[in-house]
Scaffold this active site. Structure first.
Site, mmCIF file in Angstrom:
data_model
loop_
_atom_site.group_PDB
_atom_site.id
_atom_site.type_symbol
_atom_site.label_atom_id
_atom_site.label_comp_id
_atom_site.label_asym_id
_atom_site.label_seq_id
_atom_site.Cartn_x
_atom_site.Cartn_y
_atom_site.Cartn_z
ATOM 1 N N THR A 137 0.861 -1.179 0.000
ATOM 2 C CA THR A 137 0.000 0.000 0.000
ATOM 3 C C THR A 137 0.895 1.226 0.000
ATOM 4 O OG1 THR A 137 -1.801 -1.128 1.173
ATOM 5 C CG2 THR A 137 -1.802 1.275 1.224
ATOM 6 N N LYS A 213 -8.030 1.510 -2.825
ATOM 7 C CA LYS A 213 -7.651 1.133 -1.460
ATOM 8 C C LYS A 213 -7.533 2.359 -0.567
ATOM 9 C CE LYS A 213 -5.771 -1.076 2.087
ATOM 10 N NZ LYS A 213 -4.487 -1.786 2.027
ATOM 11 N N LYS A 288 -0.446 5.984 8.367
ATOM 12 C CA LYS A 288 0.305 5.932 7.104
ATOM 13 C C LYS A 288 -0.638 5.995 5.905
ATOM 14 C CE LYS A 288 2.128 2.524 4.035
ATOM 15 N NZ LYS A 288 2.072 1.080 3.754
#
Length: 339
Positions: A137, A213, A288
């Site tokens: 990611t 995502k 994050k």
């Protein structure tokens, strides 16, 4: 450390597992039916384990991680793998390479080493060439730069395939993958990913998986904070948390943090909140992902209104000694929720 290589800059919907795995890309040359896996962390380790379990015994699998103890443990526990000395060796011996790495800089560094020198075998027919599946990611811009470097080198195709489901989903082989890929590699990528998950959603061309995502996790971050605040309000008003949660989950406030990952201890048996906020999705990881979503939004000329407030909350939670390193539902504890 940044990589030496210089990076330059349709269909959607869930895809079910093929009725029969044709594996046409896994026959013919000495490199076909060979899988590489780079990154054996909390997510990568169980993903790689599921992959090795489900591919034929005769197929080869090459693994690498900067933590040599992790690769040694994998070789002992799972077996039938080769431990590579470096990521370049993984690329040289594999035609399907999966990466699960923590940060954008790690992805840049790994692919800088993988793609240089540009001498990986490329004689096979186009549909047999290397497929790089990056499940990290990271931000879409970095992913697109790495993809361009891979494609420009002629050494393989690169797709982004971040996943959802956490460590529990990875161990159970029930991850959902959101992928950004061209139609030409979609079937092949789906066959591989379905050996590690239960669902593959094709959101569009390269970069689309990450955008999906990050949009999802942006919403999740906000929903979690709102759920923590709502549950705290109700409990402080004297409401029974179980009854409050039941009501919310049959009303318009229902969301994943209220139903599955409720932040009040005891409301959902087995949830991180009911285990001292251990396990689950760490606050640092949520912070994050939220930062990545905000950065990508700003690069597209979008100014999210609520994200910056949530970012400050998660940053403060990570500085609190009683909350640091816990599941992100620990926001409830941070705001003074009754436990």
């Amino acid at each position: 450390m940044r990589a030496a290589v210089v990076f330059r800059r349709h269909a959607s919907g869930a895809l079910a597992a093929p009725a029969a795995c044709r594996r046409g890309f896994a026959t013919g040359s000495k490199l076909q039916a060979s899988y590489g896996f780079i990154g054996l962390g909390r997510m990568g380790y169980p993903m790689a384990k599921n992959l090795r379990t489900k591919i034929p015994e005769s197929d080869t699998m090459i693994i690498h991680d900067v933590n040599e103890a992790s690769t040694a443990k994998f070789a002992k526990e799972v077996g039938n793998v080769t431990i590579a000395k470096n990521v370049r060796e993984v690329a040289e011996k594999s035609t399907t390479i999966i990466t699960v790495l923590p940060e954008p800089s790690h992805v840049q560094s790994v692919f800088g080493q993988v793609l240089q020198p540009p001498t990986l075998l490329t004689e096979a027919p186009n549909h047999h060439k290397r497929l790089f599946i990056d499940c990290s990611t990271i931000d879409p811009k970095t992913s697109s730069e790495v993809a361009e470097a891979a494609h420009a080198s002629g050494q393989g195709r690169f797709i982004d395939a971040p996943m959802s489901g956490g460590v529990v989903g990875a161990a159970a082989g029930k991850l959902t993958f959101m992928i950004g890929a061209s139609d030409s590699v979609l079937e092949r990528a789906t066959e591989v990913l379905m050996m590690m998950g239960k669902r593959v959603i094709h959101l569009g061309p390269q970069g689309s998986g990450l955008k999906g995502k990050l949009a999802n996790n942006y919403l999740l971050a906000l929903n979690n904070v709102a759920t923590c605040e709502a549950m705290n309000m109700g409990v402080k008003w004297g409401l029974d948390p179980h009854k409050l949660a039941d009501m919310i989950n049959t009303a318009t406030g229902k969301c994943w943090p209220s139903e599955v990952n409720n932040p009040v201890p005891g409301v959902v048996e087995g949830s991180p909140a009911s285990k001292g906020y251990e396990g689950g999705f760490g606050t640092a990881l949520m912070l994050k992902d939220l930062k990545l979503a905000l950065k990508a939004g700003q690069e597209a000329g979008i100014e999210p209104q609520l994200g910056s407030y949530a970012k400050d909350i998660y940053a403060a939670v990570e500085k609190d000694e009683s909350c640091k390193g816990k599941d992100f539902s620990v926001v409830y504890r941070f705001i003074g929720g009754k436990e």
